[in-house]
Design a protein around this motif. Sequence first.
Motif, mmCIF file in Angstrom:
data_model
loop_
_atom_site.group_PDB
_atom_site.id
_atom_site.type_symbol
_atom_site.label_atom_id
_atom_site.label_comp_id
_atom_site.label_asym_id
_atom_site.label_seq_id
_atom_site.Cartn_x
_atom_site.Cartn_y
_atom_site.Cartn_z
ATOM 1 N N LYS A 1 -21.920 49.632 -13.607
ATOM 2 C CA LYS A 1 -20.508 50.103 -13.243
ATOM 3 C C LYS A 1 -20.478 49.709 -11.887
ATOM 4 N N SER A 2 -19.268 49.335 -11.634
ATOM 5 C CA SER A 2 -18.710 49.162 -10.063
ATOM 6 C C SER A 2 -19.452 49.872 -9.259
ATOM 7 N N LEU B 1 -13.524 45.672 -9.572
ATOM 8 C CA LEU B 1 -13.378 45.677 -11.126
ATOM 9 C C LEU B 1 -14.356 46.253 -11.751
ATOM 10 N N GLU B 2 -14.697 46.570 -12.922
ATOM 11 C CA GLU B 2 -15.823 46.907 -13.735
ATOM 12 C C GLU B 2 -16.365 45.594 -14.206
ATOM 13 N N ALA C 1 -17.139 44.258 -17.276
ATOM 14 C CA ALA C 1 -16.262 43.772 -18.429
ATOM 15 C C ALA C 1 -14.807 43.045 -18.004
ATOM 16 N N GLU C 2 -14.278 43.920 -17.037
ATOM 17 C CA GLU C 2 -13.107 43.181 -16.517
ATOM 18 C C GLU C 2 -13.068 41.915 -15.584
ATOM 19 N N ILE C 3 -14.244 41.869 -15.102
ATOM 20 C CA ILE C 3 -14.508 40.673 -14.160
ATOM 21 C C ILE C 3 -14.977 39.394 -15.216
ATOM 22 N N ALA D 1 -13.863 39.264 -18.103
ATOM 23 C CA ALA D 1 -12.451 38.768 -18.730
ATOM 24 C C ALA D 1 -11.946 37.709 -17.907
ATOM 25 N N ILE D 2 -11.861 38.195 -16.679
ATOM 26 C CA ILE D 2 -11.220 36.985 -15.661
ATOM 27 C C ILE D 2 -12.039 35.664 -15.654
ATOM 28 N N TRP E 1 -13.666 39.639 -8.191
ATOM 29 C CA TRP E 1 -14.329 41.089 -8.222
ATOM 30 C C TRP E 1 -13.029 42.036 -7.759
ATOM 31 N N TYR E 2 -12.290 41.704 -6.853
ATOM 32 C CA TYR E 2 -11.357 42.821 -6.709
ATOM 33 C C TYR E 2 -9.993 41.800 -6.458
ATOM 34 N N ASN F 1 -6.679 42.757 -7.339
ATOM 35 C CA ASN F 1 -5.826 43.583 -6.708
ATOM 36 C C ASN F 1 -5.863 44.194 -5.557
#
Length: 189
Positions: free
Chosen positions: A104-105, A112-113, A115-117, A119-120, A173-174, A176
Amino acid sequence: MTAHLWGAPSSLAVAQKKPAATKDRQIQSKVQSTVKDIMDAIVDPSADAIWGAVGTVVDETGVHESSPKSDEDRANMHRAAVRIIEGGNLLTVPGRDVAPPGTKSETPGVELEPAEIAAIIRNKRKTFDAFGRALRDHGFEVLAAAEKKDAASHIEIGGRLQDVCENCHQTFWYPNAAQPGSNRPLGPK
């Protein structure tokens, strides 16, 4: 005739070993470590060694310059630069997970988590690989500066290395996170 008999079992033994050798190569070529593993074990400590090796501290007793002075100091810079080079290479290997399963983050809401990282990274693979190549290139520059005993270049290269690291983190990673002094987020929306 005897030569033929000896040759047949020998060929059979080679044929029997071939699938095992192929399987060994498949296991060896499978990506084992994650981006997080590489960052934690190779890139972060190596970048810290590079950044900490050269600098200026101003305190009540005056200005203190630090740079690699001994053969051991220069060898440590050489090792850190090689690790940065190879860390950059490893990050560009396709098929690498971002983090081990279940990770987990460490800073939810900021980072981001995994899985989100991931995807990017999939959507911006060329950009991610460019950051890895930039790490590698800066590692080669650190090697050259260390060989020349060029502390001024070392400081400048370290600054550019910091920029590469931070820009990669802001992109993947971040993305946003707001830029300091700004109301706009960095990276993709």
